[in-house]
Every structure is written in structure tokens, then in C-alpha cells.
Design a protein around this motif. Structure first.
Motif, short mmCIF file in Angstrom:
data_model
loop_
_atom_site.label_atom_id
_atom_site.label_comp_id
_atom_site.label_asym_id
_atom_site.label_seq_id
_atom_site.Cartn_x
_atom_site.Cartn_y
_atom_site.Cartn_z
N ASP A 106 -6.16 4.30 -62.73
CA ASP A 106 -7.40 3.68 -62.27
C ASP A 106 -8.17 3.02 -63.41
O ASP A 106 -8.79 1.96 -63.23
N LEU A 107 -8.14 3.64 -64.59
CA LEU A 107 -8.85 3.06 -65.73
C LEU A 107 -8.28 1.69 -66.07
O LEU A 107 -9.04 0.72 -66.26
N PHE A 108 -6.97 1.57 -66.14
CA PHE A 108 -6.37 0.28 -66.47
C PHE A 108 -6.60 -0.74 -65.34
O PHE A 108 -6.76 -1.94 -65.60
N HIS A 109 -6.63 -0.27 -64.11
CA HIS A 109 -6.92 -1.16 -62.99
C HIS A 109 -8.35 -1.69 -63.10
O HIS A 109 -8.59 -2.90 -62.94
N ASP A 110 -9.30 -0.81 -63.39
CA ASP A 110 -10.70 -1.23 -63.51
C ASP A 110 -10.90 -2.20 -64.68
O ASP A 110 -11.65 -3.18 -64.59
N ILE A 111 -10.21 -1.93 -65.79
CA ILE A 111 -10.31 -2.79 -66.95
C ILE A 111 -9.74 -4.18 -66.65
O ILE A 111 -10.30 -5.20 -67.07
N GLN A 112 -8.65 -4.22 -65.91
CA GLN A 112 -8.05 -5.50 -65.56
C GLN A 112 -9.01 -6.35 -64.74
O GLN A 112 -9.06 -7.58 -64.88
N GLN A 113 -9.83 -5.69 -63.90
CA GLN A 113 -10.80 -6.42 -63.10
C GLN A 113 -11.94 -6.97 -63.95
O GLN A 113 -12.62 -7.92 -63.56
N MET A 114 -12.15 -6.38 -65.13
CA MET A 114 -13.28 -6.77 -65.99
C MET A 114 -12.87 -7.63 -67.17
O MET A 114 -13.73 -8.09 -67.93
N ASN A 115 -11.57 -7.86 -67.37
CA ASN A 115 -11.13 -8.49 -68.61
C ASN A 115 -11.43 -9.98 -68.69
O ASN A 115 -11.17 -10.61 -69.70
N VAL A 116 -11.98 -10.58 -67.63
CA VAL A 116 -12.42 -11.97 -67.71
C VAL A 116 -13.65 -12.08 -68.62
O VAL A 116 -13.81 -13.04 -69.36
N MET A 117 -14.48 -11.04 -68.58
CA MET A 117 -15.74 -11.07 -69.34
C MET A 117 -15.67 -10.25 -70.63
O MET A 117 -16.43 -10.50 -71.56
N PHE A 118 -14.78 -9.24 -70.68
CA PHE A 118 -14.75 -8.33 -71.82
C PHE A 118 -13.36 -8.23 -72.43
O PHE A 118 -12.34 -8.35 -71.73
N GLU A 119 -13.35 -8.01 -73.73
CA GLU A 119 -12.12 -7.63 -74.42
C GLU A 119 -12.15 -6.12 -74.63
O GLU A 119 -13.14 -5.57 -75.10
N PHE A 120 -11.06 -5.46 -74.29
CA PHE A 120 -11.01 -4.01 -74.36
C PHE A 120 -10.02 -3.55 -75.43
O PHE A 120 -8.98 -4.18 -75.67
N GLN A 121 -10.38 -2.43 -76.05
CA GLN A 121 -9.42 -1.69 -76.86
C GLN A 121 -9.50 -0.23 -76.43
O GLN A 121 -10.59 0.35 -76.38
N ILE A 122 -8.34 0.34 -76.10
CA ILE A 122 -8.30 1.75 -75.67
C ILE A 122 -7.50 2.54 -76.68
O ILE A 122 -6.39 2.15 -77.08
N ARG A 123 -8.07 3.64 -77.12
CA ARG A 123 -7.39 4.53 -78.04
C ARG A 123 -7.28 5.92 -77.41
O ARG A 123 -8.18 6.36 -76.68
N VAL A 124 -6.20 6.59 -77.71
CA VAL A 124 -5.93 7.91 -77.14
C VAL A 124 -5.71 8.92 -78.25
O VAL A 124 -5.05 8.63 -79.25
N CYS A 125 -6.30 10.09 -78.09
CA CYS A 125 -6.01 11.20 -79.00
C CYS A 125 -5.93 12.48 -78.17
O CYS A 125 -6.41 12.54 -77.04
N CYS A 126 -5.30 13.47 -78.73
CA CYS A 126 -5.13 14.73 -78.01
C CYS A 126 -5.14 15.87 -79.01
O CYS A 126 -4.48 15.82 -80.04
N MET A 127 -5.92 16.88 -78.70
CA MET A 127 -6.05 18.02 -79.62
C MET A 127 -6.05 19.32 -78.86
O MET A 127 -6.29 19.37 -77.64
N GLN A 128 -5.79 20.39 -79.59
CA GLN A 128 -6.01 21.74 -79.08
C GLN A 128 -6.92 22.47 -80.04
O GLN A 128 -6.87 22.27 -81.26
N ILE A 129 -7.76 23.30 -79.49
CA ILE A 129 -8.59 24.19 -80.29
C ILE A 129 -8.04 25.59 -80.10
O ILE A 129 -8.11 26.17 -79.01
N TYR A 130 -7.45 26.10 -81.17
CA TYR A 130 -6.70 27.35 -81.11
C TYR A 130 -7.14 28.23 -82.28
O TYR A 130 -7.04 27.82 -83.44
#
Length: 346
Positions: A106-130
């Protein structure tokens, strides 16, 4: 101002129960403990929430009611958080594994609908707190103890945590699978998406280009560690640290749920988990907490504790707003970045 959305999900029973046992009954958006003999609710054991999902409700329904609007808001510049809370084996990970792929699509779908007006950069990270150590699940060597820090433009974050730039759904889900394969029990897992957007062109009333305003939102998808009795785990020390961070989380929720009646210190920095999630807990994020419970008689005390936590959480109010900054503000943040100090939680 917007209250945290709180839902309870009852997982299917692991075995058949006899009719004379105590049991939890779901009715509308409430759940109550009933006496199996008289089929009557037990006083003081009824709880009401925004949503209560019985064992027959699937992940798609949970997503549509609790998460979909938060994903759309994240694309528009609002911080968001989905937090799964509950005892071990009550369905937290099952729920999050059903939510995350839908959220990414859904996030990529929503971004595609908005990319006429905005440039997007998406970054992903993942952590555990142990064991109060922050471990990077996307780094080649995930045996780490990373430090927390704070930036004006970003808010609380983990210094040195690897952030992968992604361009499509498959890349994100591939990283999620990689992180899931390296995760450990008795740890809190945070799958984080940072969505930065900038207008492609902004004009003033005179026709000249004006100072463009960018947005940055942080979406936290959190699978908390479940509570276990010390006697049930071979890792006593790690279990104690997990319980400590959950106790701090409960303490933070307790103080925030007072609604400002008392001016008290909120102990975000008493654990790394609550420090990282402070915007989601009484901050500026749109937040849903999904509390999962087990219906068996043997888990009544753990279930009661989860429902009491959920009851306090539904009284927490966030001040939700879009995270915006001008190009000048971003430049200042880069200057301050060089002077940033280690947070009190590290």
C-alpha cells in the motif's frame, strides 16, 4: 490531538476446553471473562476497546481497520507506528507477518499516486533490542551494540544502523525476510521505513521558485518480545532485561494515560525501546497498538495483564502533525549532525 488506537486480538484456543471452565467472550468491541458454569461475566473482568477481534478474524481485516490509514498518512509525511504487544505465543508475530507485506504494497501504491508532485526516497532498516543491546539485522555482522541519538530533522534514531535505499515492494520484502531469518527469541524487533519526499517544483504567487518544503516520516512496525515466566526460559538474564524494557514501556504508558493531570517525568530514557518509540508513545505519530491474548484458562493472569495495559494505552493522546522542513532547515540539521551527542539511553 488524536488518541492511540488500541485493539485486542484473541487467538484460537490450542485445545478444546470443557464447558465448565472460565472463558473469554468477545461481544461487539469488548472482551470479558465468563464463568463457564453460569455463563455470566465475572465482575471487574470486562474490557472495551476500539476493536476486538475474535479468533475467526483474519489478518486482512485487522490490517484494513488498524493499519491502512496509517500507511497512507506515512506517505503524506506523518510518523506512524504499529505495535504488537502480548504474551509469548499469543499471535504477535503471526499478526505482524500478515500486516507488513500489505503495508509495503500500500505504501508504494500511495507513493505512485503522489509521484507527479513529489520525489520520494524510501530507506529501510531493521533492528532487534536484545538484552538492552541494539542489533542491526541487515548488517553483515549483526553482533553489535549500537547507540541511540537524536536529530532535529529525524528525531530519535540509532546511530550506525544500516539503512537500505529501496525502490519497489520486492526489495523491501526481501530485506524483511533477511531480517526475519536472523532474529532471535526474547527480543523486540523493529522494522523501520523512512519516507522522505520533496516537491518536484514549488512556485510562489509571483511565479518564481520558492523555498521547497520537504517531508520526512518514520514508520515503525514493532513486534515486541512476549513475557515469559523466568522458570520457563533458559536465558534468565536476557529474560530479565526483556521484562525490564516491557516494565518501562508499561510505566511510560501509565504516566501518559494520566492525560496531563499530573506533571510527571516520562521515563523514555529508562530503556532503549521506549527512547526509540517516544514519538509513537505520546508524541506526534499516528499509532495503533494490537494486543494479542491467549484464551486458555492457564493464561488468565497474563491475559488480564495484557488487557490492563491495553486499557491504559487507549487513554494516551498524540499530537499528530506532518513532519515538514524547508531546505534551510535540512541544512541546519546537517550542521547540528556534526555536533550531535550520544543520547542518555546509550
Amino acid at each position: 490531538m488524536e488518541k492511540i488506537c488500541v485493539a485486542v486480538r484473541v487467538r484460537p484456543p490450542s485445545c478444546e476446553k470443557s464447558e465448565d471452565e472460565l472463558h473469554w467472550k468477545v461481544e461487539n468491541n469488548s472482551v470479558s471473562l465468563h464463568d463457564g458454569v453460569h455463563n455470566s461475566p465475572i465482575p471487574g473482568m470486562s474490557f472495551a476497546f476500539d476493536h476486538v477481534f475474535d479468533k475467526d478474524i483474519n489478518n486482512a481485516t485487522v490490517y484494513d481497520l488498524l493499519v491502512k490509514n496509517i500507511i497512507q498518512a506515512a506517505a503524506e509525511g506523518f510518523d506512524g507506528a504499529i505495535v504488537a504487544y502480548g504474551q509469548t505465543g499469543s499471535g504477535k508475530t503471526f499478526t505482524m507477518k500478515g500486516i507488513i507485506p500489505r503495508a509495503v504494497e500500500d505504501l508504494f501504491h500511495d507513493i505512485q499516486q503522489m509521484n507527479v508532485m513529489f520525489e520520494f526516497q524510501i530507506r529501510v532498516c531493521c533492528m532487534q533490542i536484545y538484552n538492552e543491546h541494539i542489533i542491526d539485522l541487515l548488517a553483515e555482522d549483526n553482533n553489535q551494540n549500537l547507540e541511540t541519538a537524536y536529530r532535529f530533522w529525524r528525531g530519535p534514531y540509532v546511530r550506525g544502523l544500516k539503512e537500505e535505499i529501496v525502490n519497489n515492494v520486492n526489495q523491501v520484502l526481501g530485506l524483511f525476510q533477511k531480517a526475519s531469518g536472523r532474529s532471535v527469541d526474547l527480543a523486540h524487533t523493529l522494522f523501520v521505513m523512512i519516507i522522505e519526499s520533496n516537491p518536484k517544483c514549488t512556485y510562489s504567487s509571483s511565479g518564481s521558485t520558492s523555498d521547497a518544503v520537504g517531508r520526512l516520516s518514520v514508520l515503525n512496525l514493532v513486534d515486541l518480545a512476549g513475557s515469559k515466566r523466568t522458570a520457563e526460559t533458559q536465558a534468565e538474564e536476557e529474560g530479565e532485561h526483556t521484562d525490564k524494557s516491557l516494565m518501562v514501556l508499561s510505566d511510560v504508558i501509565n504516566k501518559l494515560s494520566e492525560g496531563g493531570k499530573q506533571r510527571v517525568h516520562i521515563p523514555y530514557c529508562d530503556s532503549k525501546l521506549t527512547y526509540i518509540l517516544q514519538h509513537a508513545l505520546g508524541g506526534n505519530a499516528k499509532t495503533s497498538i494490537i494486543c494479542t491474548i491467549a484464551p486458555e484458562k492457564t493464561h488468565i493472569e497474563e491475559t488480564k495483564g495484557t488487557l490492563q495495559f491495553a486499557s491504559r494505552a487507549k487513554n494516551v493522546t498524540n499530537c499528530v502533525k506532518v513532519n515538514e522542513a524547508s531546505s534551510e532547515g535540512k541544512l541546519l540539521d546537517e550542521v547540528f549532525k556534526k555536533q550531535e551527542v550520544q543520547s542518555p539511553c546509550s
